[in-house]
Design a protein around this motif. Structure first.
Motif, short mmCIF file in Angstrom:
data_model
loop_
_atom_site.label_atom_id
_atom_site.label_comp_id
_atom_site.label_asym_id
_atom_site.label_seq_id
_atom_site.Cartn_x
_atom_site.Cartn_y
_atom_site.Cartn_z
N GLN A 100 11.30 8.94 -6.93
CA GLN A 100 10.51 7.73 -6.70
C GLN A 100 11.40 6.53 -6.40
O GLN A 100 11.09 5.74 -5.51
N LYS A 101 12.50 6.41 -7.11
CA LYS A 101 13.43 5.31 -6.85
C LYS A 101 14.01 5.42 -5.45
O LYS A 101 14.14 4.42 -4.75
N GLY A 133 0.81 -1.21 0.00
CA GLY A 133 0.00 0.00 0.00
C GLY A 133 0.84 1.26 0.00
O GLY A 133 0.53 2.23 -0.69
N LEU A 134 1.92 1.25 0.76
CA LEU A 134 2.78 2.43 0.82
C LEU A 134 3.52 2.66 -0.50
O LEU A 134 3.83 3.80 -0.84
N GLY A 135 3.79 1.58 -1.23
CA GLY A 135 4.40 1.73 -2.56
C GLY A 135 3.49 2.49 -3.50
O GLY A 135 3.95 3.28 -4.33
N GLN A 136 2.20 2.28 -3.39
CA GLN A 136 1.25 3.03 -4.21
C GLN A 136 1.18 4.49 -3.80
O GLN A 136 1.01 5.37 -4.64
N VAL A 137 1.32 4.75 -2.52
CA VAL A 137 1.36 6.14 -2.04
C VAL A 137 2.58 6.85 -2.63
O VAL A 137 2.50 7.99 -3.09
N VAL A 138 3.72 6.15 -2.63
CA VAL A 138 4.94 6.72 -3.22
C VAL A 138 4.72 7.00 -4.71
O VAL A 138 5.08 8.06 -5.21
N THR A 139 4.11 6.05 -5.41
CA THR A 139 3.87 6.23 -6.84
C THR A 139 2.95 7.41 -7.11
O THR A 139 3.17 8.18 -8.06
#
Length: 69
Positions: free
Chosen positions: A31-32, A16-22
């Motif tokens: 982003q990286k 879920g947090l990866g989607q927030v970052v995206t």
């Protein structure tokens, strides 16, 4: 079986947090870097929860102790 609670907590959260970052971090390099930081934080969290499970009361017992308060 002892690390299953730690594993499930750490495995599901970065998805879920990866989607927030995206969604909210703009720029390819940013982003990286944010995703690398998220991965490092997840690894440290997993290590800390495993340490807590093996050298202290454990996650489930700690939640039960907090519930008693």
């Amino acid at each position: 079986m002892v690390w299953s609670a730690a594993h499930s907590l750490v495995t599901e959260s970065p998805l879920g947090l990866g989607q927030v970052v995206t969604d909210y971090v703009h720029g390819d390099a940013a982003q990286k870097a944010a995703k690398a930081g998220l991965l490092a934080l997840s690894a440290l969290t997993f290590a800390g929860l495993c340490y807590f499970n093996y050298h202290d009361v454990g996650i489930c017992k700690a939640v039960a102790m907090l519930w008693k308060l």
